[in-house]
Structures are given as C-alpha cells and as structure tokens.
Design a protein around this motif. Sequence first.
Motif, PDB file in Angstrom:
ATOM      1  N   GLY A  26       6.011   3.736   0.598  1.00 33.56           N
ATOM      2  CA  GLY A  26       6.992   3.768   1.675  1.00 33.56           C
ATOM      3  C   GLY A  26       6.737   4.901   2.646  1.00 33.56           C
ATOM      4  N   HIS A  27       7.561   4.961   3.687  1.00 29.95           N
ATOM      5  CA  HIS A  27       7.293   5.886   4.782  1.00 29.95           C
ATOM      6  C   HIS A  27       7.240   7.337   4.319  1.00 29.95           C
ATOM      7  CE1 HIS A  27       7.154   7.615   8.733  1.00 29.95           C
ATOM      8  NE2 HIS A  27       8.261   8.302   8.493  1.00 29.95           N
ATOM      9  N   LEU A  28       8.070   7.726   3.358  1.00 31.27           N
ATOM     10  CA  LEU A  28       8.063   9.111   2.898  1.00 31.27           C
ATOM     11  C   LEU A  28       7.462   9.256   1.504  1.00 31.27           C
ATOM     12  CD1 LEU A  28      11.402  10.526   4.360  1.00 31.27           C
ATOM     13  CD2 LEU A  28       9.078  10.626   5.283  1.00 31.27           C
ATOM     14  N   ASP A  29       6.547   8.370   1.167  1.00 28.64           N
ATOM     15  CA  ASP A  29       5.676   8.575   0.013  1.00 28.64           C
ATOM     16  C   ASP A  29       4.539   9.473   0.487  1.00 28.64           C
ATOM     17  OD1 ASP A  29       3.630   8.458  -1.859  1.00 28.64           O
ATOM     18  OD2 ASP A  29       3.852   6.316  -2.252  1.00 28.64           O
ATOM     19  N   PRO A  30       4.467  10.733   0.033  1.00 33.06           N
ATOM     20  CA  PRO A  30       3.474  11.660   0.600  1.00 33.06           C
ATOM     21  C   PRO A  30       2.031  11.212   0.399  1.00 33.06           C
ATOM     22  CG  PRO A  30       4.551  12.612  -1.327  1.00 33.06           C
ATOM     23  CD  PRO A  30       5.317  11.387  -0.974  1.00 33.06           C
ATOM     24  N   ALA A  65      14.647   3.192   4.701  1.00 34.52           N
ATOM     25  CA  ALA A  65      15.004   1.778   4.776  1.00 34.52           C
ATOM     26  C   ALA A  65      13.956   0.963   5.515  1.00 34.52           C
ATOM     27  CB  ALA A  65      16.366   1.617   5.453  1.00 34.52           C
ATOM     28  N   SER A  66      13.118   1.630   6.299  1.00 28.03           N
ATOM     29  CA  SER A  66      12.070   0.894   7.012  1.00 28.03           C
ATOM     30  C   SER A  66      10.812   1.738   7.098  1.00 28.03           C
ATOM     31  CB  SER A  66      12.524   0.506   8.423  1.00 28.03           C
ATOM     32  OG  SER A  66      12.275   1.544   9.357  1.00 28.03           O
ATOM     33  N   ASN A  67       9.748   1.112   7.530  1.00 26.98           N
ATOM     34  CA  ASN A  67       8.514   1.812   7.821  1.00 26.98           C
ATOM     35  C   ASN A  67       8.712   2.750   8.997  1.00 26.98           C
ATOM     36  OD1 ASN A  67       5.780   2.228   7.180  1.00 26.98           O
ATOM     37  ND2 ASN A  67       5.437   0.028   6.980  1.00 26.98           N
TER      38      ASN A  67
END
Length: 414
Positions: free
Chosen positions: A156-160, A205-207
Amino acid sequence: MDRPRTPSPPVLLRAARLLDIEKGEYVTEGSVLVEGERITAIGADSLPENTVVRDLGDVTLLPGLMDMEVDLVLGGADHRSPLIPVQEDPAVRTLRAAANARRTLRSGFTTVRNLGLFVQTGGILLDVALKKAIDLGWVEGPRIVPAGHAITPTGGHLDPTMFQALAPHVMPLTVEEGIANGVDEVRKAVRYQLKYGARVIKVCASNGVMSHTGPAGAQQYSDEELRAIVDEAHRAGVKVAAHCMGDRAIRAALDAGIDCIEHGFLASDETLDLMAARGTFLVATTCLTEAMDLTHAAPELQAKAAEVFPLARATTSRAIARGVRVALGTDAPAIPHGRGSKELIALVDRGMTPLQALRAATVVAADLIDAEDRGRLEPGLLADIVAVAGDPLSDIAVTGDVRFVMKGGQVYRD
C-alpha cells in the motif's frame, strides 16, 4: 527530589494589532494577559502585581497556528526528505524529529498532527515518544497529536518497502508497524497504536501519486476493512484520517465513517457536496502540488504527478467553493518543515480569503482535533500566541515573517 519551580510572573503582551479570529476583525493596540499557561484577559483594564509588560511593536497577534498533516521523523535540517529505511535506526529518526519539531514551533505552528509513521521501528511509536519529550519540556516542539504507525496493506501507499521497491524480505514489517491485511489484522493494528499512545488513526484508503503500485486513486482497503478500522478507533473515542485520492475510494471512506480525508485530489463535485453535507474534514495539502521536489522521483512518478497535481489544485478550489471544512495541512516534508506559511498562501491562491485560510489553521483545525482549549485568543484558553509582521488579512504572506512565538505561556521565539 525535584525542586519546586518558582512561578513565572504574569505577562502582558502588547502589539499594534490582535486578530479576533471569530469576528474576523482587528483589535487595535491589542494586548493579551497571560498567567501561567493560560490567557486570562484580552485588553486588561488592570494588571496583577509584578506583571511583566512586553511591547512587541508593530506586529499582529494571532492564535498559534496548527498543521494537520506532518511527518516529523522524515526530512532533515537541509530540508531534504531522505527515505533510507535500511540505513537509519529509530534513534536517528527520533533525533531528526526533535530538530524538525523545533523548526516547526519556531515558524509559528504550536500544534500538529503527526500523521502516520511508515518506517521500521520494531513497534515503537516514535511520534508518541517525541510528544512525551516535548510535554515534559526536554525538547522544544509543538503540541503533537500522534497517529503512531499508518495502517496500510502490503504494498500500500505507506508500506515503506514499496517506496524503495525493496526485494522480498529485505525489511520485514509487522502488524504492529501498521502492515495489516484483512479485518482481523487491521483491528489488531489499530488496537496496538491506541494501546501505545496514538490519538488519531491514519489509514491508507487509496494509492498515492508517489506509489509504485498503481494509479493514484485506486482503492486499497476493502469496504469491510475500512469499516473495521473506523469501528475500532471510534469505540476508543479516536478519529480516523484517511490518505485518499480517488473519488471511489473517498466515497468508500465516507461510507465507512472516516472523519477526515487527506489530499482528496480526485474528488468529484458530488463527493465534495457529500463531504460538505456530512461535515467531513478535508486536509487538502495543496501547496505540495506546486512545491514538492520531484527531481529525484522515478520518471513514471513524475508523469503521474504532472497529470494529477493540476487536477488536485482545481479540486481544492471546488472544495472551498462548496463549503467543505478545509483544515490546513502541509504534508511536510513534502514541503520543508518550518514552511507552513506556504500552505496558507496556497489556500488563498485556491480561493480562500486570508481570514478563511487563517481559520483553516486555527479554529477549523481545533475542531478537527476536538481541542476546545486553543485556536483563538480568548480568556481561559492556552496561551499559544504568535506575532507576525504586517497585516495578514491584507497579505497572507506575512505569516512567513514570524517575530514571536509563545506556547503555553513560554516564549520560544522573540
């Protein structure tokens, strides 16, 4: 045994002007009486014994400003935003956060939401630790509403590991660090953040524009997962903020009961109308669409930004025109820490009056974090007070020329 502290004498701040943020009017020859950490009078007729008078001169007194989206653990003293997850340990990140916190406070922002760690910490909530150090007076910084780790699915977007496109198993991450898939895991991730001090929950919740894993607006969590996250947070009396860009994802977040949309870059008019009707907050982070340094971003991400950012600027203007409750947020270090006045300027460029922009950074932000003790200059409230040169109602850019900062009755810049 600690020695008892000698009480500070009352302080009277005098200035050419004081902004009544609710009325939108100046009080000329404005003065604020501060006793301890609170404001006790505006334009006091009489002063307590031993009052210290501080004449600040030709400046405007404002309530302490608030930034509803920062990440203090990223971005260094030279304003770069290095993401080096396999080289930096939590101690280094926390020390960097302390430096960024001081810079933020001295720029006139006395309250921030640190909205979601996305670094490997072994489960330690660095922003909660920083908040404790600031509250204890060990380091200088704003009041922090910490989110702990952002809740995000794998990739996801905040998966480092996504940002660096790391190979499998290079940097293992845990549910406690926010990487959660499925209803059971997202509940566990939320509960862990709350247990260790989070006061707001951040969810992806989103990219995003800087995501390698698909288009900017693609919904990432299922409707069921979003509802579970909101259920856990709301039962604990804590709000949920969602990184969310695509219109469909925003609608899913709204249906799940999420309290605040971060960015909202691709929202439709119908969705913005729904947000206005429900009172859902928008933290538009609109300055970054012009000021974010993309020179080191991958070509495909630069292309995505070139497509999305102009649409995002128009969305912020439409949100303002439709009466959505817009609270100021910079997404620093997307723009450098300590440059929050640039977001005020950008909000005015998008259609706000200077007064509306200042309200976005004070009373609207205070409503978002349920803080009734700040956001205005009134007796009984916290003595979080900023002085800027000039007339911000005529030229919002003067908010970048901060001459004086007081937080809780203590002076941090003069």
